[in-house]
Design a protein around this motif. Structure first.
Motif, PDB file in Angstrom:
ATOM      1  N   SER A  46      32.134 -58.302  33.765  1.00 57.61           N
ATOM      2  CA  SER A  46      32.175 -59.502  33.116  1.00 57.61           C
ATOM      3  C   SER A  46      31.024 -59.301  31.759  1.00 57.61           C
ATOM      4  N   GLU A  49      33.692 -57.652  29.358  1.00 56.69           N
ATOM      5  CA  GLU A  49      34.540 -58.622  28.568  1.00 56.69           C
ATOM      6  C   GLU A  49      33.709 -59.480  27.561  1.00 56.69           C
ATOM      7  N   SER A  72      42.677 -66.703  26.297  1.00 55.19           N
ATOM      8  CA  SER A  72      42.810 -66.337  27.731  1.00 55.19           C
ATOM      9  C   SER A  72      41.474 -65.689  28.074  1.00 55.19           C
ATOM     10  N   SER A  74      40.354 -62.864  28.243  1.00 54.84           N
ATOM     11  CA  SER A  74      40.684 -61.396  28.936  1.00 54.84           C
ATOM     12  C   SER A  74      40.506 -60.382  28.237  1.00 54.84           C
ATOM     13  N   ASP A 101      40.090 -50.437  32.924  1.00 56.49           N
ATOM     14  CA  ASP A 101      41.338 -51.212  33.450  1.00 56.49           C
ATOM     15  C   ASP A 101      41.551 -51.147  34.977  1.00 56.49           C
ATOM     16  N   ARG A 104      38.814 -53.158  36.199  1.00 53.43           N
ATOM     17  CA  ARG A 104      39.343 -54.548  36.198  1.00 53.43           C
ATOM     18  C   ARG A 104      40.079 -54.800  37.448  1.00 53.43           C
ATOM     19  N   ASN A 108      39.301 -57.460  40.489  1.00 56.45           N
ATOM     20  CA  ASN A 108      40.342 -58.440  41.112  1.00 56.45           C
ATOM     21  C   ASN A 108      40.340 -58.398  42.508  1.00 56.45           C
TER      22      ASN A 108
END
Length: 222
Positions: A46, A49, A72, A74, A101, A104, A108
């Protein structure tokens, strides 16, 4: 009233006590630490980002870019905006972007699947190759998964922090052609920003010395 019981006469009680200790030991060694590190993963990503969004907004204002910001929210959308609208060169940061990535994808899987990575082949390969992550038979906490779940090693948080810090260092390198500024000028600009936004951070940056590098400043901020 408590009553002393001869476990020889009650093997089921003895077995229950043993299983309770085994469960508690497993929780202390694996479940609770993994939950904590997974929470740190969410926090770090977080932060990543949010910092990337800050870079976008900073460049939009400095370069007077009219292209609208990504809606978005993201990291992928922020990168697309930085490359297409701000002409930022990601070539030196790509290596670190690839690993971030994967962060990420790990994030998720924690948020949406209790740590189950599903059928992501590239993520599975990354976990197998990383000394900071291993596969686990259970998911996050007490939630068992039907697929493949992971456990973060004690070294993961430090490693992830380092990767993100170096990424922003390389990203800054990819912006140099946009500004006729020396490294010292950029450090001064960052210091000035924190003079306005965060007095404590500004003082800490100044405490790094009279001529800190961008890398030193970014590592301290992160």
């Amino acid at each position: 009233m408590w009553k002393e019981v001869d476990v020889a006469d009650h093997p089921d009680i003895a077995q229950g006590v043993i299983e309770s200790f085994v469960d508690e030991f497993f929780d202390r060694e694996h479940t609770y630490p993994n939950m904590h590190r997974s929470a740190m993963l969410l926090t770090l990503y977080s932060f990543f980002e949010a910092t990337l969004a800050f870079y976008c907004e900073l460049l939009r204002k400095c370069l007077n870019i009219r292209a609208p910001m990504a809606k978005s929210g993201s990291a992928i959308a922020y990168r697309a905006w930085l490359e297409k609208s701000a002409d930022v060169d990601f070539s030196s940061a790509n290596q670190y972007w690839t690993e971030i990535d994967h962060f990420r994808e790990l994030r998720n899987s924690v948020v949406h699947a209790y740590g189950d990575i599903g059928a992501k082949v590239s993520l599975e390969t990354y976990i197998k190759q990383s000394p900071h992550i291993s596969f686990s038979e259970i998911g996050l906490g007490y939630c068992h998964t039907m697929g493949k779940s992971f456990e973060l090693a004690p070294s993961f948080v430090g490693h992830a922090t380092e990767v993100i810090a170096v990424f922003f260092e390389k990203l800054t390198d990819g912006m140099r052609h946009l500004f006729p500024l020396s490294e010292n000028d950029i450090v001064v600009a960052l210091t000035h920003h924190y003079e306005l936004e965060d007095q404590k951070m500004c003082a800490e940056i100044k405490a790094l010395g009279s001529n800190p590098s961008i890398a030193d400043v970014m590592r301290h901020i992160l």
